[in-house]
Design a protein around this motif. Structure first.
Motif, short mmCIF file in Angstrom:
data_model
loop_
_atom_site.label_atom_id
_atom_site.label_comp_id
_atom_site.label_asym_id
_atom_site.label_seq_id
_atom_site.Cartn_x
_atom_site.Cartn_y
_atom_site.Cartn_z
N PHE A 37 0.84 -1.19 0.00
CA PHE A 37 0.00 0.00 0.00
C PHE A 37 0.87 1.25 0.00
O PHE A 37 1.77 1.39 0.82
CB PHE A 37 -0.91 0.02 1.23
N VAL A 38 0.59 2.13 -0.94
CA VAL A 38 1.26 3.42 -1.00
C VAL A 38 0.18 4.48 -1.09
O VAL A 38 -0.69 4.42 -1.96
CB VAL A 38 2.20 3.51 -2.24
N ASP A 39 0.24 5.44 -0.18
CA ASP A 39 -0.73 6.52 -0.16
C ASP A 39 -0.18 7.68 -0.99
O ASP A 39 0.66 8.44 -0.52
CB ASP A 39 -0.99 6.97 1.27
N PRO A 40 -0.62 7.83 -2.24
CA PRO A 40 -0.04 8.86 -3.09
C PRO A 40 -0.42 10.28 -2.68
O PRO A 40 0.31 11.22 -2.93
CB PRO A 40 -0.59 8.54 -4.48
N ALA A 41 -1.55 10.44 -2.03
CA ALA A 41 -2.02 11.79 -1.71
C ALA A 41 -1.24 12.43 -0.58
O ALA A 41 -0.89 13.60 -0.64
CB ALA A 41 -3.51 11.75 -1.37
N GLY A 42 -0.98 11.69 0.48
CA GLY A 42 -0.40 12.33 1.65
C GLY A 42 0.93 11.79 2.10
O GLY A 42 1.37 12.08 3.20
N ALA A 43 1.58 11.00 1.30
CA ALA A 43 2.82 10.37 1.73
C ALA A 43 3.92 11.40 1.98
O ALA A 43 4.63 11.31 2.99
CB ALA A 43 3.29 9.36 0.69
N ASP A 44 4.07 12.40 1.11
CA ASP A 44 5.13 13.38 1.28
C ASP A 44 4.78 14.40 2.35
O ASP A 44 5.66 14.91 3.04
CB ASP A 44 5.42 14.10 -0.04
N LEU A 45 3.51 14.71 2.48
CA LEU A 45 3.09 15.74 3.43
C LEU A 45 3.38 15.32 4.87
O LEU A 45 3.92 16.11 5.65
CB LEU A 45 1.60 16.03 3.25
N GLU A 46 3.04 14.09 5.24
CA GLU A 46 3.23 13.66 6.61
C GLU A 46 4.71 13.50 6.97
O GLU A 46 5.07 13.57 8.13
CB GLU A 46 2.49 12.34 6.88
N GLU A 47 5.55 13.26 6.00
CA GLU A 47 6.96 13.04 6.28
C GLU A 47 7.78 14.33 6.26
O GLU A 47 8.93 14.31 6.65
CB GLU A 47 7.54 12.05 5.27
N SER A 48 7.20 15.42 5.83
CA SER A 48 7.97 16.65 5.74
C SER A 48 8.20 17.25 7.13
O SER A 48 7.36 17.16 8.02
CB SER A 48 7.28 17.67 4.84
N ARG A 49 9.34 17.88 7.29
CA ARG A 49 9.67 18.50 8.57
C ARG A 49 8.76 19.68 8.88
O ARG A 49 8.40 19.90 10.03
CB ARG A 49 11.12 18.95 8.57
N TYR A 51 5.61 20.07 8.02
CA TYR A 51 4.32 19.56 8.48
C TYR A 51 4.40 19.13 9.93
O TYR A 51 3.53 19.44 10.74
CB TYR A 51 3.86 18.41 7.60
N LEU A 52 5.46 18.38 10.28
CA LEU A 52 5.62 17.92 11.65
C LEU A 52 5.80 19.09 12.62
O LEU A 52 5.28 19.08 13.74
CB LEU A 52 6.79 16.95 11.76
N HIS A 53 6.53 20.12 12.19
CA HIS A 53 6.73 21.30 13.04
C HIS A 53 5.41 22.03 13.29
O HIS A 53 5.11 22.40 14.44
CB HIS A 53 7.74 22.26 12.40
N VAL A 54 4.62 22.21 12.24
CA VAL A 54 3.32 22.88 12.40
C VAL A 54 2.39 22.03 13.27
O VAL A 54 1.69 22.55 14.15
CB VAL A 54 2.68 23.14 11.01
N LEU A 55 2.39 20.74 13.06
CA LEU A 55 1.55 19.85 13.86
C LEU A 55 1.93 19.91 15.34
O LEU A 55 1.07 19.99 16.22
CB LEU A 55 1.67 18.42 13.34
N GLU A 56 3.23 19.90 15.63
CA GLU A 56 3.67 19.99 17.01
C GLU A 56 3.42 21.35 17.62
O GLU A 56 3.13 21.46 18.81
CB GLU A 56 5.16 19.65 17.12
N SER A 57 3.52 22.41 16.83
CA SER A 57 3.29 23.75 17.39
C SER A 57 1.81 23.96 17.75
O SER A 57 1.51 24.66 18.71
CB SER A 57 3.76 24.83 16.41
#
Length: 124
Positions: A37-49, A51-57
């Protein structure tokens, strides 16, 4: 109920075996026919720094961990991961039936609900 499977313990064994065999065969069929299974829509978004920074903030570390858990859980229901999920569920449910069978007191449905005479042991 008299007949071929009148013994409660035998019925639990048969049900557990059927669930185990059907679950493992189903998991094998899914594994052989599925792709990873490969999620083409959100695979790069969740792994980006970023995105993670905004999510944690906004939500803190707990939000980032919760997002990772949700992505992991969602991945269990697609592709070859689904085959492993079904195999594990079949094993757990069938062993539950075997566990109930092993620790069951009643040998027969006819003994359920009937009072025992003092000093008369149940047959095991």
């Amino acid at each position: 109920m008299r007949g071929r499977f009148s013994n409660l313990k035998i019925r639990y064994d048969v049900i557990g075996a059927i669930i185990l065999v059907a679950g493992l065969l189903g998991a094998l069929c899914i594994f052989l026919g599925a792709d990873d299974f490969v999620d083409p829509a959100g695979a790069d978004l969740e792994e980006s720094r970023k995105y993670l920074h905004v999510l944690e903030s906004y939500g803190g570390k707990a939000s980032a961990v919760a997002q990772e858990i949700m992505l992991w859980f969602a991945g269990l229901w697609h592709g070859k991961n689904l085959a492993f999920t079904i195999a594990v569920l079949a094993i757990v449910v069938s062993f539950w039936f075997f566990f109930v069978d092993y620790f069951s007191d009643a040998d027969d449905d006819s003994e359920r609900g009937k009072p025992r005479l003092p000093g008369k042991p149940r047959h095991h």
